[in-house]
Design a protein around this motif. Sequence first.
Motif, PDB file in Angstrom:
ATOM      1  N   GLY A 242       0.790  -1.224   0.000  1.00  0.00           N
ATOM      2  CA  GLY A 242       0.000   0.000   0.000  1.00  0.00           C
ATOM      3  C   GLY A 242       0.823   1.274   0.000  1.00  0.00           C
ATOM      4  O   GLY A 242       0.336   2.332  -0.396  1.00  0.00           O
ATOM      5  N   SER A 243       2.074   1.187   0.436  1.00  0.00           N
ATOM      6  CA  SER A 243       2.931   2.375   0.422  1.00  0.00           C
ATOM      7  C   SER A 243       3.433   2.688  -0.989  1.00  0.00           C
ATOM      8  O   SER A 243       3.927   3.788  -1.251  1.00  0.00           O
ATOM      9  CB  SER A 243       4.117   2.191   1.370  1.00  0.00           C
ATOM     10  N   MET A 244       3.326   1.702  -1.885  1.00  0.00           N
ATOM     11  CA  MET A 244       3.648   1.892  -3.304  1.00  0.00           C
ATOM     12  C   MET A 244       2.471   1.351  -4.116  1.00  0.00           C
ATOM     13  O   MET A 244       2.545   0.296  -4.730  1.00  0.00           O
ATOM     14  CB  MET A 244       4.944   1.164  -3.672  1.00  0.00           C
ATOM     15  N   PRO A 245       1.348   2.068  -4.090  1.00  0.00           N
ATOM     16  CA  PRO A 245       0.108   1.516  -4.641  1.00  0.00           C
ATOM     17  C   PRO A 245       0.155   1.268  -6.143  1.00  0.00           C
ATOM     18  O   PRO A 245       0.819   1.993  -6.892  1.00  0.00           O
ATOM     19  CB  PRO A 245      -0.934   2.587  -4.293  1.00  0.00           C
ATOM     20  N   ALA A 246      -0.562   0.221  -6.530  1.00  0.00           N
ATOM     21  CA  ALA A 246      -0.762  -0.033  -7.943  1.00  0.00           C
ATOM     22  C   ALA A 246      -1.650   1.061  -8.526  1.00  0.00           C
ATOM     23  O   ALA A 246      -2.480   1.652  -7.831  1.00  0.00           O
ATOM     24  CB  ALA A 246      -1.417  -1.402  -8.137  1.00  0.00           C
ATOM     25  N   LYS A 247      -1.478   1.342  -9.801  1.00  0.00           N
ATOM     26  CA  LYS A 247      -2.373   2.219 -10.548  1.00  0.00           C
ATOM     27  C   LYS A 247      -2.779   1.451 -11.794  1.00  0.00           C
ATOM     28  O   LYS A 247      -1.972   1.281 -12.714  1.00  0.00           O
ATOM     29  CB  LYS A 247      -1.692   3.547 -10.890  1.00  0.00           C
ATOM     30  N   LEU A 248      -4.002   0.969 -11.801  1.00  0.00           N
ATOM     31  CA  LEU A 248      -4.484   0.109 -12.867  1.00  0.00           C
ATOM     32  C   LEU A 248      -5.318   0.916 -13.847  1.00  0.00           C
ATOM     33  O   LEU A 248      -6.410   1.393 -13.520  1.00  0.00           O
ATOM     34  CB  LEU A 248      -5.286  -1.050 -12.280  1.00  0.00           C
ATOM     35  N   TYR A 249      -4.785   1.076 -15.053  1.00  0.00           N
ATOM     36  CA  TYR A 249      -5.501   1.775 -16.110  1.00  0.00           C
ATOM     37  C   TYR A 249      -6.424   0.771 -16.796  1.00  0.00           C
ATOM     38  O   TYR A 249      -5.992  -0.304 -17.217  1.00  0.00           O
ATOM     39  CB  TYR A 249      -4.524   2.386 -17.100  1.00  0.00           C
ATOM     40  N   ILE A 250      -7.704   1.117 -16.901  1.00  0.00           N
ATOM     41  CA  ILE A 250      -8.746   0.195 -17.329  1.00  0.00           C
ATOM     42  C   ILE A 250      -9.370   0.660 -18.643  1.00  0.00           C
ATOM     43  O   ILE A 250      -9.712   1.837 -18.793  1.00  0.00           O
ATOM     44  CB  ILE A 250      -9.859   0.107 -16.257  1.00  0.00           C
ATOM     45  N   ASN A 251      -9.527  -0.275 -19.592  1.00  0.00           N
ATOM     46  CA  ASN A 251     -10.348  -0.062 -20.778  1.00  0.00           C
ATOM     47  C   ASN A 251     -11.306  -1.233 -20.900  1.00  0.00           C
ATOM     48  O   ASN A 251     -10.934  -2.382 -20.606  1.00  0.00           O
ATOM     49  CB  ASN A 251      -9.502   0.011 -22.052  1.00  0.00           C
ATOM     50  N   SER A 252     -12.539  -0.963 -21.336  1.00  0.00           N
ATOM     51  CA  SER A 252     -13.528  -2.026 -21.476  1.00  0.00           C
ATOM     52  C   SER A 252     -14.433  -1.736 -22.664  1.00  0.00           C
ATOM     53  O   SER A 252     -14.760  -0.573 -22.938  1.00  0.00           O
ATOM     54  CB  SER A 252     -14.361  -2.155 -20.201  1.00  0.00           C
ATOM     55  N   ALA A 253     -14.844  -2.811 -23.351  1.00  0.00           N
ATOM     56  CA  ALA A 253     -15.733  -2.686 -24.509  1.00  0.00           C
ATOM     57  C   ALA A 253     -16.769  -3.802 -24.472  1.00  0.00           C
ATOM     58  O   ALA A 253     -16.546  -4.855 -23.867  1.00  0.00           O
ATOM     59  CB  ALA A 253     -14.919  -2.768 -25.810  1.00  0.00           C
ATOM     60  N   PRO A 254     -17.919  -3.601 -25.108  1.00  0.00           N
ATOM     61  CA  PRO A 254     -18.897  -4.685 -25.216  1.00  0.00           C
ATOM     62  C   PRO A 254     -18.280  -5.899 -25.903  1.00  0.00           C
ATOM     63  O   PRO A 254     -17.412  -5.773 -26.777  1.00  0.00           O
ATOM     64  CB  PRO A 254     -20.003  -4.074 -26.074  1.00  0.00           C
ATOM     65  N   ALA A 255     -18.711  -7.094 -25.498  1.00  0.00           N
ATOM     66  CA  ALA A 255     -18.137  -8.343 -26.022  1.00  0.00           C
ATOM     67  C   ALA A 255     -19.257  -9.302 -26.397  1.00  0.00           C
ATOM     68  O   ALA A 255     -20.258  -9.417 -25.689  1.00  0.00           O
ATOM     69  CB  ALA A 255     -17.218  -8.978 -24.988  1.00  0.00           C
ATOM     70  N   HIS A 256     -19.085  -9.988 -27.503  1.00  0.00           N
ATOM     71  CA  HIS A 256     -20.077 -10.946 -27.989  1.00  0.00           C
ATOM     72  C   HIS A 256     -19.723 -12.385 -27.638  1.00  0.00           C
ATOM     73  O   HIS A 256     -20.508 -13.294 -27.850  1.00  0.00           O
ATOM     74  CB  HIS A 256     -20.218 -10.827 -29.508  1.00  0.00           C
ATOM     75  N   GLN A 257     -18.505 -12.588 -27.123  1.00  0.00           N
ATOM     76  CA  GLN A 257     -18.013 -13.941 -26.866  1.00  0.00           C
ATOM     77  C   GLN A 257     -17.069 -13.913 -25.671  1.00  0.00           C
ATOM     78  O   GLN A 257     -16.458 -12.885 -25.382  1.00  0.00           O
ATOM     79  CB  GLN A 257     -17.276 -14.467 -28.114  1.00  0.00           C
ATOM     80  N   ALA A 258     -16.948 -15.032 -24.988  1.00  0.00           N
ATOM     81  CA  ALA A 258     -16.038 -15.132 -23.851  1.00  0.00           C
ATOM     82  C   ALA A 258     -14.702 -15.710 -24.287  1.00  0.00           C
ATOM     83  O   ALA A 258     -14.652 -16.785 -24.895  1.00  0.00           O
ATOM     84  CB  ALA A 258     -16.655 -16.013 -22.766  1.00  0.00           C
ATOM     85  N   TYR A 259     -13.631 -14.975 -23.990  1.00  0.00           N
ATOM     86  CA  TYR A 259     -12.280 -15.463 -24.248  1.00  0.00           C
ATOM     87  C   TYR A 259     -11.529 -15.578 -22.922  1.00  0.00           C
ATOM     88  O   TYR A 259     -11.848 -14.878 -21.959  1.00  0.00           O
ATOM     89  CB  TYR A 259     -11.536 -14.524 -25.195  1.00  0.00           C
ATOM     90  N   PRO A 260     -10.519 -16.430 -22.847  1.00  0.00           N
ATOM     91  CA  PRO A 260      -9.840 -16.669 -21.560  1.00  0.00           C
ATOM     92  C   PRO A 260      -9.138 -15.426 -21.018  1.00  0.00           C
ATOM     93  O   PRO A 260      -8.587 -14.621 -21.772  1.00  0.00           O
ATOM     94  CB  PRO A 260      -8.814 -17.762 -21.903  1.00  0.00           C
ATOM     95  N   THR A 261      -9.166 -15.311 -19.707  1.00  0.00           N
ATOM     96  CA  THR A 261      -8.409 -14.270 -19.022  1.00  0.00           C
ATOM     97  C   THR A 261      -6.927 -14.617 -19.108  1.00  0.00           C
ATOM     98  O   THR A 261      -6.534 -15.762 -18.894  1.00  0.00           O
ATOM     99  CB  THR A 261      -8.857 -14.164 -17.560  1.00  0.00           C
ATOM    100  N   LYS A 262      -6.098 -13.617 -19.436  1.00  0.00           N
ATOM    101  CA  LYS A 262      -4.670 -13.905 -19.647  1.00  0.00           C
ATOM    102  C   LYS A 262      -3.821 -12.677 -19.338  1.00  0.00           C
ATOM    103  O   LYS A 262      -4.165 -11.561 -19.712  1.00  0.00           O
ATOM    104  CB  LYS A 262      -4.414 -14.345 -21.095  1.00  0.00           C
ATOM    105  N   LYS A 263      -2.709 -12.919 -18.667  1.00  0.00           N
ATOM    106  CA  LYS A 263      -1.710 -11.874 -18.419  1.00  0.00           C
ATOM    107  C   LYS A 263      -0.747 -11.807 -19.596  1.00  0.00           C
ATOM    108  O   LYS A 263      -0.376 -12.827 -20.187  1.00  0.00           O
ATOM    109  CB  LYS A 263      -0.947 -12.191 -17.133  1.00  0.00           C
ATOM    110  N   VAL A 264      -0.316 -10.578 -19.931  1.00  0.00           N
ATOM    111  CA  VAL A 264       0.671 -10.369 -20.988  1.00  0.00           C
ATOM    112  C   VAL A 264       1.755  -9.436 -20.452  1.00  0.00           C
ATOM    113  O   VAL A 264       1.470  -8.300 -20.064  1.00  0.00           O
ATOM    114  CB  VAL A 264       0.042  -9.776 -22.264  1.00  0.00           C
ATOM    115  N   SER A 265       2.984  -9.912 -20.422  1.00  0.00           N
ATOM    116  CA  SER A 265       4.112  -9.084 -19.992  1.00  0.00           C
ATOM    117  C   SER A 265       4.688  -8.342 -21.192  1.00  0.00           C
ATOM    118  O   SER A 265       4.357  -8.644 -22.356  1.00  0.00           O
ATOM    119  CB  SER A 265       5.199  -9.955 -19.361  1.00  0.00           C
ATOM    120  N   LYS A 266       5.568  -7.385 -20.933  1.00  0.00           N
ATOM    121  CA  LYS A 266       6.215  -6.678 -22.041  1.00  0.00           C
ATOM    122  C   LYS A 266       7.021  -7.628 -22.908  1.00  0.00           C
ATOM    123  O   LYS A 266       7.110  -7.449 -24.122  1.00  0.00           O
ATOM    124  CB  LYS A 266       7.124  -5.568 -21.506  1.00  0.00           C
ATOM    125  N   ALA A 267       7.591  -8.663 -22.293  1.00  0.00           N
ATOM    126  CA  ALA A 267       8.383  -9.634 -23.045  1.00  0.00           C
ATOM    127  C   ALA A 267       7.526 -10.425 -24.027  1.00  0.00           C
ATOM    128  O   ALA A 267       8.042 -10.946 -25.027  1.00  0.00           O
ATOM    129  CB  ALA A 267       9.092 -10.581 -22.083  1.00  0.00           C
TER     130      ALA A 267
END
Length: 279
Positions: free
Chosen positions: A121-146
């Motif tokens: 909490g002393s170095m809080p995350a800042k999560l920038y969020i974008n969201s759009a309508p979706a017609h289908q469910a795709y898996p949740t996945k993390k993507v690193s810069k690499a």
Amino acid sequence: MNKFESRYAQSPAEVKQMDTASLRANFLIENLFEPNQVNLTLSHFDRYIVGGAMPVDGKLELPNPDALKANYFLERREMGLINVGGKAIIDADGVRFELDYKEALYIGRGTKEVFLASADGSMPAKLYINSAPAHQAYPTKKVSKAEAEIVELGTPATANHRIINKLLVNSVLPTCQLQMGMTELKSGSVWNTMPAHTHDRRMEAYFYFEVPKGQSVCHFMGQPQETRHVWMQNDQAVISPNWSIHSGAGTSNYTFIWGMAGENLDYGDMDHCAIIDLK
């Protein structure tokens, strides 16, 4: 307390008549990150949502604004998050993900519970969020810069030497229509997305960060022959209509996150504007 705002769409004819205050009120999103809050802005351009979350004391639950008329936020939506603060911990339907600085997470339609927290909490995350309508469910996945698709564009001579990190795009993982990435300008370069372009089948949002203290970015928008500008500060976002260019120049180099949604997933679907034709 979480904040939610809804903004109507505007035509080029309306925007031509706007003064500085009107442009900023309709397109600029100034306060994305406030301690222990999730702030969301819904644009009626493609029903796109831009937001920010800054968990400090414990975890934050992704809210479900009444305006969505949904049983939960992601009932008919998909979402992307990119961390621009301290290490983040995200729980999506009981699955834990950790995001370091500049790492991204795609969360698919149908995910019922999303909790956002900071590892420290002393170095809080800042999560920038974008969201759009979706017609289908795709898996949740993390993507690193690499794991991103990397493109290098521009030159020092034209002050637009930049690295494009395609993070949440269809060449990296499946999405319905949401696409997100991050562009890092090299030292000495200040121009982004120049030469400029429009893409009538997709709207876009830009989020500027890593803007040094005392410096600013001038974001350009509007039709190519009828441009307008909005001065922006660090950690601010701007909505870009389908018919508008989206380009900027800073008083220093900086980084920005682009997100878009619309009819197609073709990154190269754009109508280029010659620099000498801009007015």
